[in-house]
Motif scaffolding. Structure first.
Motif, PDB file in Angstrom:
ATOM      1  N   GLY A  50     -20.460 -21.999   0.132  1.00 41.75           N
ATOM      2  CA  GLY A  50     -21.580 -22.796  -0.322  1.00 41.75           C
ATOM      3  C   GLY A  50     -22.933 -22.291   0.117  1.00 41.75           C
ATOM      4  N   PRO A  51     -23.988 -22.865  -0.465  1.00 41.38           N
ATOM      5  CA  PRO A  51     -25.346 -22.406  -0.202  1.00 41.38           C
ATOM      6  C   PRO A  51     -25.816 -22.644   1.231  1.00 41.38           C
ATOM      7  CG  PRO A  51     -25.357 -24.348  -1.625  1.00 41.38           C
ATOM      8  CD  PRO A  51     -23.932 -23.933  -1.456  1.00 41.38           C
ATOM      9  N   GLU A  52     -25.289 -23.658   1.906  1.00 43.08           N
ATOM     10  CA  GLU A  52     -25.721 -23.925   3.281  1.00 43.08           C
ATOM     11  C   GLU A  52     -25.360 -22.762   4.200  1.00 43.08           C
ATOM     12  OE1 GLU A  52     -24.920 -26.917   7.029  1.00 43.08           O
ATOM     13  OE2 GLU A  52     -24.205 -27.520   5.060  1.00 43.08           O
ATOM     14  N   VAL A  53     -24.146 -22.244   4.068  1.00 45.12           N
ATOM     15  CA  VAL A  53     -23.712 -21.122   4.900  1.00 45.12           C
ATOM     16  C   VAL A  53     -24.558 -19.892   4.609  1.00 45.12           C
ATOM     17  CG1 VAL A  53     -21.808 -19.508   5.351  1.00 45.12           C
ATOM     18  CG2 VAL A  53     -21.368 -21.963   5.249  1.00 45.12           C
ATOM     19  N   SER A 112     -27.582 -19.827   3.491  1.00 48.97           N
ATOM     20  CA  SER A 112     -28.920 -20.096   4.023  1.00 48.97           C
ATOM     21  C   SER A 112     -28.965 -19.855   5.532  1.00 48.97           C
ATOM     22  CB  SER A 112     -29.323 -21.537   3.706  1.00 48.97           C
ATOM     23  OG  SER A 112     -30.540 -21.857   4.314  1.00 48.97           O
ATOM     24  N   VAL A 113     -27.941 -20.318   6.249  1.00 42.83           N
ATOM     25  CA  VAL A 113     -27.875 -20.122   7.696  1.00 42.83           C
ATOM     26  C   VAL A 113     -27.829 -18.629   8.018  1.00 42.83           C
ATOM     27  CG1 VAL A 113     -26.388 -20.417   9.718  1.00 42.83           C
ATOM     28  CG2 VAL A 113     -26.860 -22.368   8.235  1.00 42.83           C
ATOM     29  N   LYS A 119     -28.983 -16.145   6.265  1.00 42.07           N
ATOM     30  CA  LYS A 119     -30.276 -15.522   5.960  1.00 42.07           C
ATOM     31  C   LYS A 119     -31.306 -15.802   7.049  1.00 42.07           C
ATOM     32  CE  LYS A 119     -29.808 -15.236   0.986  1.00 42.07           C
ATOM     33  NZ  LYS A 119     -30.286 -15.644  -0.315  1.00 42.07           N
ATOM     34  N   GLU A 120     -31.147 -16.902   7.769  1.00 46.67           N
ATOM     35  CA  GLU A 120     -32.100 -17.272   8.820  1.00 46.67           C
ATOM     36  C   GLU A 120     -31.820 -16.600  10.168  1.00 46.67           C
ATOM     37  OE1 GLU A 120     -34.885 -19.069   8.374  1.00 46.67           O
ATOM     38  OE2 GLU A 120     -34.345 -19.057   6.251  1.00 46.67           O
ATOM     39  N   GLY A 176     -15.330 -23.840   8.115  1.00 47.05           N
ATOM     40  CA  GLY A 176     -16.664 -24.410   8.167  1.00 47.05           C
ATOM     41  C   GLY A 176     -17.314 -24.320   9.537  1.00 47.05           C
ATOM     42  N   ARG A 236     -19.088 -22.799  12.726  1.00 47.94           N
ATOM     43  CA  ARG A 236     -20.002 -21.663  12.916  1.00 47.94           C
ATOM     44  C   ARG A 236     -20.290 -21.507  14.397  1.00 47.94           C
ATOM     45  NH1 ARG A 236     -23.310 -24.200   8.257  1.00 47.94           N
ATOM     46  NH2 ARG A 236     -24.362 -25.226   9.971  1.00 47.94           N
TER      47      ARG A 236
END
Length: 144
Positions: A33-36, A38-39, A41-42, A59, A61
């Motif tokens: 999913g997009p949340e992972v 996004s994390v 990329k940060e 899920g 991390r």
């Protein structure tokens, strides 16, 4: 009645060689999913992350932002894995020459990298680390 002793018919096999066929990491990331994404990329250049994309702790991390990060069943481990097959001080991830190194800490059941038993090995993006029942993928920071 002649009773010959029965030979021992038991044997031991290592089930890690019977791994399921894993999907490519990019496919697993898309499913996460997009949340992972996004994390990831940060993450900055001085950090990395282990992410469980499959398995019982899917899920989860784990941020790696120190010079060395301990992994084990010891509650004070930076990455605490609560499973009897995980040694108290199982493995260590450390920074080395601009990259990361995975080192087994003399564990009883071993540390696996991409399905192979390792004592120490360099880590690259997408590598799968298996410790006990936990399967995690490694990602370095500074992704574009």
């Amino acid at each position: 009645m002649n009773t010959a002793p029965n030979p021992d018919l038991t044997s031991t096999i290592h089930l890690t060689s019977l791994r399921s066929v894993a999907e490519p990491v990019h496919s697993l990331l898309q499913q996460a999913g997009p949340e992972v994404l996004s994390v990831l990329k940060e993450l900055d250049a001085n950090s990395a992350m282990l992410i469980s994309l499959i398995g019982p702790n899917r899920g989860s991390r784990y941020l790696i932002d120190k010079e060395s990060t301990t992994i084990g069943r010891f509650p004070e481990s930076e990455i605490f894995l609560d499973d009897i097959t995980v040694s108290r001080n199982h493995a260590l991830i450390s920074r080395a020459n601009g990259g990361y190194l995975l080192k087994d800490s003399g564990s009883l059941n071993g540390t696996y990298l991409n399905g192979s038993l390792v004592l120490d090995s360099a880590l690259t993006d997408g590598d799968e680390i298996q410790i006990g029942k936990y399967r995690m993928h490694f990602f370095k920071g500074s992704r574009s």
